[in-house]
Design a protein around this motif. Structure first.
Motif: not given
Ligand code: CUO
Length: 669
Positions: A573-576, A141-142, A189-190, A459-463
C-alpha cells in the motif's frame, strides 16, 4: 549458469543493444543499419544480444500490437501464460534477454511487459532485478492524454535540467456535481492503482504453477480486497458519502457513471466511458473469443453461495472438500476469483473475473462497434471506476457470509495471559495527542520511459495527491509473566459513526477495521512502552517507491539510482495513502491495539531476504505468509454471538483509543 549477473544501467546512463539484424521486426530489417546507428549514437555503453533459436511464438503473436490486453479475457490469459512460461523457461539470463529483445517490437506491448515482469519476479536469477513502475512504462494508464502532448513539447524544446514538470489538476475526471467524484482522488490515486497492479502481478490467478501456487493466495485475494473495501468505505464516510452498495442485481441499470479521460497510446484511442444508467448484457464477442451470459454468472454465484451454506465444495474429481476454519477461506478465494487452484473451475466458474469483463464491455457486449473494454477490464486501471467497489462489495459479502458461519474466536484464542495493554496513543509533531493530520501534496512521476521523444532525459508530471504528517504510536504494556515474552502488535482503525451519525455497533464497525500495522515486540517483565513510526507500517511501501520527489527539476545520477534501489519491491500500500482523509472539523475514529502471543502466531521458516515492505497485503517472497492467524484476525470471525459495541469485545491484551483525523486544504510541495 543460473546466477549470471545481468547488466543494469545506472540512473540515466544510455545503453544500446547490439542486436542481430534478424531480431528486428521484419519491416525494419532492410533499414537495419540506419536504425541501429541512430539509436546507438547516443549510447554510452552497449550490450551484445546473443542469437538464440527462437521458440514458437505464434500464440502470443496472435494478439495485435494495437489491441488492448486484459488478463480477465481468457484468450489473452492463455497467450500471456504461454509467453510467461517461455520467459521462465529460458536457461540463462542471457537467453532471457535475447528472447525479450526479439519479442519487444513484435508483441503486444502490455502483454510483453506483463509476461516479462511475472518472469522476472519469479526466476531465481532475476528476482532481485528492479521492475520499472508501470506508471513510468505506460503513463497513459494513469494520466490524461493531453499531458503527454505538453510533455513532449516541453522535452522537444527545453534541454534536460531546465524542463518544468507538467502540472496535473486534481479535478481531472469529473466535478462534484457527481457525488461519487468526492472520492475520485482516492480511486484515481496512482500509488493505489500501482499497488493493485503489482499485487495481481505477484499473485496471478493463471499461468505457471511457480507463479500461481503460493501460500494462502486465495485467502490473500479475499483479505487484500476486503481491506480495500474497508478503506474505501472509510474514505466515503469521511466525504459524507454512504458505504458502497453491493452490485447484487446484474440486470439493473448502474447509476454510477465513469468517464476515464485516459487515452490508450498504443491503440491511439480513448478508453471507453460508461454513462449513468447502463445495463449489463450477455457477452458475445467473437474477436475476443469471449462468450458468456449473465445467467452463467448468476449460476456460479448460486453454486458458491450453496458451498458457503454447506461449508463444502465439490472437486472436478468427484470428491468433496470441507471448508474449515483453517483452509476454507483460501479455497473459497481461489474459487471466487477464480484462480487455476479452484477445485472445480467448470462448476464454480470464473465469477469475479467475468464480472470485471461483463462490466468492462457493457457499452459494446457483442463487438458491433469494435470498441475495446473499459477500465474495469484491466487490473491496472480498474480501481479508478466506482463500479469496481460495487462489484467487490458483492464479492466481499460472500466471503463475509462464510466467515460468519464459523464459530467466534474463543477467549483462549484471543487472550495473552499476563499481558495488559494499559494505554495506546498517537503522537504527531505539532498536533494534539491522538490527532492525525492530512493535507494535499504535489509529487512527480517521470514520464520519459513511457513516451517517445528526443532528446531523451527526464520529463516529469506533477500530480496532487493526499498525504499525511508522519506520526508514531506509543503503546504501554504491562507484562506480569515471570519472564520476557514476545508479542505480535496488531493495530487497526475504524470510523465511530455511520452515515446517519449513529454509533456503529461492533458487528458493523469491525467490517470497517482497516489494518494500520502489525509487528513483533519483545516485552520484558513489568512495564513496557512500545514506540513505532508510521513509516514502518507493515502495509506500506516507502513514498519513494511511488514518486520521484527527489531534486525536483534536476534529478541527478545519485537521486535516480536511489530511486531504483527503492523500487525493488513494488507491491504494498502506498505510504501516502496510509491514513484516511478525515475532515476539516476532525473525523473521529477508534484506534484498536491488540497484542497476541507471538509464539502462537509465528511461522517457523527461514528469515526473509530482499523485500520486507508491504507484507500484510503482499506476503513474503518465496516464503509463507508470516502469521498463522486467519487474515483479518481478530475481526474476521465473530460467530453468531455478536457482542454489542467495540468496548464489549475488549479483553486485557487489547485497548482502544479515540483519535481524530484533521484534513487541511493546504498543499505541501
Ligand atoms: Cu483486484 Cu477485482 O481483483 O480486481
Amino acid at each position: 549458469r543460473p546466477h549470471e549477473p545481468i547488466y543494469v544501467p545506472k540512473g540515466e546512463e544510455k545503453i544500446s543493444f547490439d542486436i542481430p539484424t534478424n531480431y528486428l521486426n521484419n519491416r525494419y530489417q532492410p533499414v537495419a543499419n540506419g536504425i541501429l546507428s541512430r539509436f546507438n549514437n547516443e549510447s554510452q555503453s552497449s550490450v551484445s544480444i546473443k542469437p538464440i533459436s527462437i521458440p514458437d511464438l505464434s500464440l502470443p503473436l496472435s494478439l495485435s500490437r494495437r489491441d488492448n490486453f486484459s488478463l480477465f479475457i481468457p484468450s489473452h490469459r492463455k497467450m500471456s501464460g504461454q509467453l510467461t512460461d517461455m520467459f521462465l523457461g529460458m536457461r540463462t539470463v542471457e537467453d532471457l534477454l535475447s528472447l525479450a529483445v526479439y519479442c519487444r517490437d513484435r508483441m503486444n506491448a502490455q502483454m510483453f511487459v506483463y509476461a516479462l515482469s511475472v518472469a522476472i519476479l519469479h526466476r531465481p536469477d532475476t528476482k532481485n532485478l528492479p521492475i520499472p513502475q508501470l506508471s513510468e512504462i505506460f503513463p497513459d494508464k494513469y494520466m490524461d492524454g493531453s499531458i503527454f502532448h505538453r510533455a513532449k513539447e516541453e522535452a522537444n524544446v527545453v534541454p534536460i535540467g531546465s524542463r518544468t514538470p507538467i502540472e496535473i489538476p486534481l479535478e481531472l475526471t469529473a466535478t462534484d456535481a457527481d457525488p461519487e467524484h468526492r472520492v475520485a482522488y482516492w480511486r484515481e490515486d496512482i500509488g493505489i492503482n500501482l499497488h493493485h497492479w503489482h499485487w495481481h502481478l505477484v499473485y496471478p490467478f493463471d499461468g505457471p504453477s511457480i507463479a500461481v501456487n503460493k501460500d494462502r493466495r486465495g485467502e490473500l485475494f479475499y483479505y487484500m480486497h476486503h481491506q480495500i473495501m474497508a478503506r474505501y468505505n472509510t474514505e466515503r464516510l469521511c466525504n459524507n458519502l454512504p458505504r458502497v452498495r453491493r452490485l447484487l442485481n446484474l440486470r439493473e441499470p448502474i447509476p454510477e457513471a465513469y468517464f476515464p479521460k485516459l487515452d490508450q497510446m498504443v491503440a491511439g484511442r480513448a478508453w471507453p466511458a460508461r454513462p449513468a444508467g447502463f445495463t449489463l448484457s450477455d457477452i458475445d464477442r467473437n474477436a475476443d473469443q469471449l462468450r458468456f451470459d449473465l445467467s452463467d454468472l448468476e449460476r456460479y454465484r448460486d453454486r458458491i453461495i450453496e458451498a458457503v451454506h454447506t461449508q463444502s465444495v465439490r472437486t472436478d474429481q468427484g470428491g468433496i472438500i470441507q471448508l474449515d476454519e483453517v483452509t476454507g477461506i483460501d479455497i473459497l478465494g481461489n474459487i471466487m476469483e477464480a484462480s487455476i487452484l479452484s477445485p472445480d473451475r467448470t462448476y464454480y466458474g470464473d465469477l469475479h473475473n467475468l464480472g470485471h469483463v461483463a462490466i468492462s464491455f457493457c457499452h459494446d457486449p457483442d463487438n458491433r462497434y469494435l470498441e475495446n473494454f473499459g477500465v474495469m477490464g484491466d487490473s491496472t486501471t480498474a480501481m479508478r471506476d466506482p463500479i469496481f467497489y460495487r462489484w467487490h462489495a458483492f464479492i466481499n459479502s460472500i466471503f463475509t457470509q462464510f466467515k460468519d458461519s464459523l464459530p467466534a474466536y474463543t477467549s483462549q484464542q484471543l487472550s495473552f495471559p499476563g499481558v495488559t495493554v494499559t494505554d495506546c496513543r498517537i503522537n504527531t509533531p505539532r498536533a494534539n495527542p491522538n490527532t492525525l493530520s492530512c493535507h494535499w501534496k504535489k509529487s512527480d512521476i517521470d514520464l520519459s520511459r513511457g513516451l517517445d521523444f528526443t532528446p531523451r532525459g527526464s520529463i516529469m508530471a506533477r500530480i496532487q495527491h493526499l498525504d499525511h504528517d508522519e506520526f508514531s504510536y506509543s503503546i504501554t504494556v504491562n507484562n506480569s509473566n515471570d519472564g520476557d515474552v514476545t508479542g505480535n502488535v496488531r493495530i487497526f482503525m475504524a470510523p465511530k459513526f455511520d452515515e446517519t451519525g449513529h454509533h456503529f455497533n461492533f458487528n458493523e464497525q469491525r467490517k470497517l477495521m482497516i489494518e494500520m500495522d502489525k509487528f513483533v515486540a519483545k516485552l520484558k517483565r513489568g512495564q513496557n512502552i512500545i514506540s513505532r513510526k508510521s513509516v514502518e507500517s507493515s502495509l506500506t511501501i516507502p513514498f519513494e517507491a511511488t514518486f520521484r520527489n527527489l531534486d525536483r527539476n534536476r534529478p541527478n545520477e545519485q537521486d535516480l539510482q536511489n530511486f531504483d534501489n527503492f523500487n525493488f519491491c513494488g507491491c504494498g500500500w502506498p505510504q501516502h495513502m496510509l491514513v484516511p482523509k478525515g475532515t476539516k472539523q476532525g473525523y473521529p475514529m477508534d484506534m484498536f491495539v491488540m497484542i497476541s502471543n507471538y509464539e502462537l502466531d509465528r511461522v517457523m521458516q527461514a528469515e526473509p531476504s530482499g523485500c520486507y515492505d508491504g507484507i500484510s497485503f503482499c506476503g513474503l517472497r518465496d516464503l509463507k505468509y508470516p502469521d498463522v492467524r486467519p487474515m483479518g484476525f481478530p475481526f474476521d470471525r465473530i460467530g453468531q454471538n455478536t457482542v454489542g459495541m467495540l468496548n464489549d469485545f475488549l479483553i486485557p491484551n487489547m485497548n482502544v483509543q479515540q483519535i481524530t483525523i484533521r484534513f487541511s486544504e493546504f498543499i505541501k510541495s
